[in-house]
Motif scaffolding. Structure first.
Motif, PDB file in Angstrom:
ATOM      1  N   ILE A 108       1.926  -1.028  -1.946  1.00 52.17           N
ATOM      2  CA  ILE A 108       3.303  -1.445  -1.653  1.00 52.17           C
ATOM      3  C   ILE A 108       4.104  -0.179  -1.387  1.00 52.17           C
ATOM      4  N   ASP A 109       4.445   0.018  -0.132  1.00 46.32           N
ATOM      5  CA  ASP A 109       5.103   1.242   0.314  1.00 46.32           C
ATOM      6  C   ASP A 109       6.608   1.028   0.242  1.00 46.32           C
ATOM      7  N   MET A 110       7.246   1.607  -0.767  1.00 41.65           N
ATOM      8  CA  MET A 110       8.674   1.345  -0.998  1.00 41.65           C
ATOM      9  C   MET A 110       9.553   2.446  -0.422  1.00 41.65           C
ATOM     10  N   VAL A 122      11.700   0.423  -7.869  1.00 40.94           N
ATOM     11  CA  VAL A 122      10.233   0.564  -7.867  1.00 40.94           C
ATOM     12  C   VAL A 122       9.659  -0.082  -9.137  1.00 40.94           C
ATOM     13  N   GLU A 123      10.352   0.144 -10.266  1.00 40.36           N
ATOM     14  CA  GLU A 123       9.900  -0.452 -11.524  1.00 40.36           C
ATOM     15  C   GLU A 123       9.918  -1.983 -11.460  1.00 40.36           C
ATOM     16  N   GLU A 171       0.306   1.458  -6.044  1.00 44.81           N
ATOM     17  CA  GLU A 171      -1.077   1.203  -5.634  1.00 44.81           C
ATOM     18  C   GLU A 171      -1.910   0.611  -6.762  1.00 44.81           C
ATOM     19  N   GLY A 172      -2.767  -0.300  -6.404  1.00 44.41           N
ATOM     20  CA  GLY A 172      -3.664  -0.876  -7.397  1.00 44.41           C
ATOM     21  C   GLY A 172      -4.609  -1.871  -6.755  1.00 44.41           C
ATOM     22  N   LEU A 199       3.893  -4.157   2.692  1.00 47.93           N
ATOM     23  CA  LEU A 199       2.707  -4.455   1.882  1.00 47.93           C
ATOM     24  C   LEU A 199       1.443  -4.170   2.688  1.00 47.93           C
ATOM     25  N   GLY A 200       0.534  -3.400   2.099  1.00 49.70           N
ATOM     26  CA  GLY A 200      -0.783  -3.195   2.689  1.00 49.70           C
ATOM     27  C   GLY A 200      -1.821  -3.851   1.804  1.00 49.70           C
ATOM     28  N   ILE A 201      -2.781  -4.538   2.413  1.00 49.47           N
ATOM     29  CA  ILE A 201      -3.853  -5.169   1.627  1.00 49.47           C
ATOM     30  C   ILE A 201      -5.185  -4.616   2.127  1.00 49.47           C
ATOM     31  N   VAL A 202      -5.979  -4.099   1.213  1.00 50.19           N
ATOM     32  CA  VAL A 202      -7.288  -3.559   1.567  1.00 50.19           C
ATOM     33  C   VAL A 202      -8.343  -4.598   1.218  1.00 50.19           C
ATOM     34  N   SER A 203      -9.136  -4.979   2.220  1.00 49.40           N
ATOM     35  CA  SER A 203     -10.123  -6.028   2.003  1.00 49.40           C
ATOM     36  C   SER A 203     -11.497  -5.521   2.421  1.00 49.40           C
ATOM     37  N   MET A 204     -12.423  -5.502   1.479  1.00 43.51           N
ATOM     38  CA  MET A 204     -13.780  -5.071   1.809  1.00 43.51           C
ATOM     39  C   MET A 204     -14.526  -6.257   2.417  1.00 43.51           C
TER      40      MET A 204
END
Ligand code: SF4
Ligand code: SF4
Length: 241
Positions: A108-110, A122-123, A171-172, A199-204
């Motif tokens: 999540i790029d804030m 951010v919190e 990130e998580g 929002l970025g989503i990483v999907s393997m």
């Protein structure tokens, strides 16, 4: 950052250069609002002032160092011990296995140039997604996690909440079945903050293409992403997923 009032002619040349609108004219002299300034040093580094008025002030507190490191792209790990704003995301996942097949990576790029982010916002976002199932990257991987008093709930040190940065990444990972609740939490918390995020989503790829991910996005009214990065996995795997 400060402006030498003795030298300033009030020409206003510097005003549009500030990323976050921290410079204003008061009584015909330019002044910087220190609480708004993110210490990006754009004004100083680019030598925009014809009178050479800009002078960096010593970064004395941890908060000042943090905002400078996160807002000035010419600085890397100085002060935080972690290079850049965050992890390598998916770029090295074939080697690291940071995002296993049963989980999605969440980035999540804030904030952005023109719209910074206060750490109190951010919190709020970090706590919202933690409650929905996001597990944050370790403090060794990303500078933000190093500020959390409890990495499980996303709470950030009280002395950092008024710190203003140009941008920072939360990130998580979350288990695949938790993506829906995470999206729901983001849709709710976006109305409670005074900044922007992407929002970025990483999907393997686990043999089912992007179909489950796209279906979940659709379910929550989110358009099919138009931008993406693909890691084809040419590295030597250290992990068996
Ligand atoms: S560019 Fe320099 S001289 Fe002009 S208003 Fe800004 S600080 Fe003052
Ligand atoms: S250091 Fe950056 S944020 Fe601060 S006054 Fe200069 S341009 Fe604006």
């Amino acid at each position: 950052m400060r402006i030498d009032a003795e030298k300033c002619s009030g020409c206003e040349v510097c005003l549009p250069y500030c990323n976050v609108g921290a410079i204003s004219l008061q009584d015909d002299v330019a002044v910087i609002n220190e609480k708004v300034c993110v210490e990006c040093w754009v004004c100083y580094r680019n030598q925009i002032c014809p009178k050479d008025c800009f002078e960096p002030t010593p970064l004395e507190s941890q908060g000042e160092v943090f905002k400078h490191v996160l807002s000035d792209p010419t600085i890397t790990s100085e002060g935080t011990g972690v290079p850049g704003r965050g992890t390598e995301e998916a770029k090295t996942n074939d080697v690291t296995g940071r995002f296993p097949g049963d989980s999605y990576g969440i980035c999540i790029d804030m904030g952005r140039p023109g719209v910074g982010a206060y750490m109190r916002d951010v919190e709020k976002v970090a706590m919202a997604v933690a409650g929905a199932g996001v597990r944050f990257a370790s403090p060794k991987e990303t500078p933000l996690s190093g500020l959390m008093t409890d990495i499980r709930n996303g709470k950030i040190r009280a002395d950092f909440l008024d710190v203003h940065v140009l941008s920072v990444i939360i990130e998580g990972t979350c288990k695949r079945e938790k993506l829906g609740p995470v999206l729901e939490a983001l849709l709710k918390v976006e109305k409670e903050i005074d900044t922007v995020f992407s929002l970025g989503i990483v999907s393997m790829s686990v043999g089912d293409g992007d179909e489950p991910l796209l279906k979940t996005l659709q379910l929550y009214g989110m358009e099919r992403p138009r931008r993406g990065k693909v890691n084809v996995g040419l590295g030597k795997p250290l992990y068996k997923g």
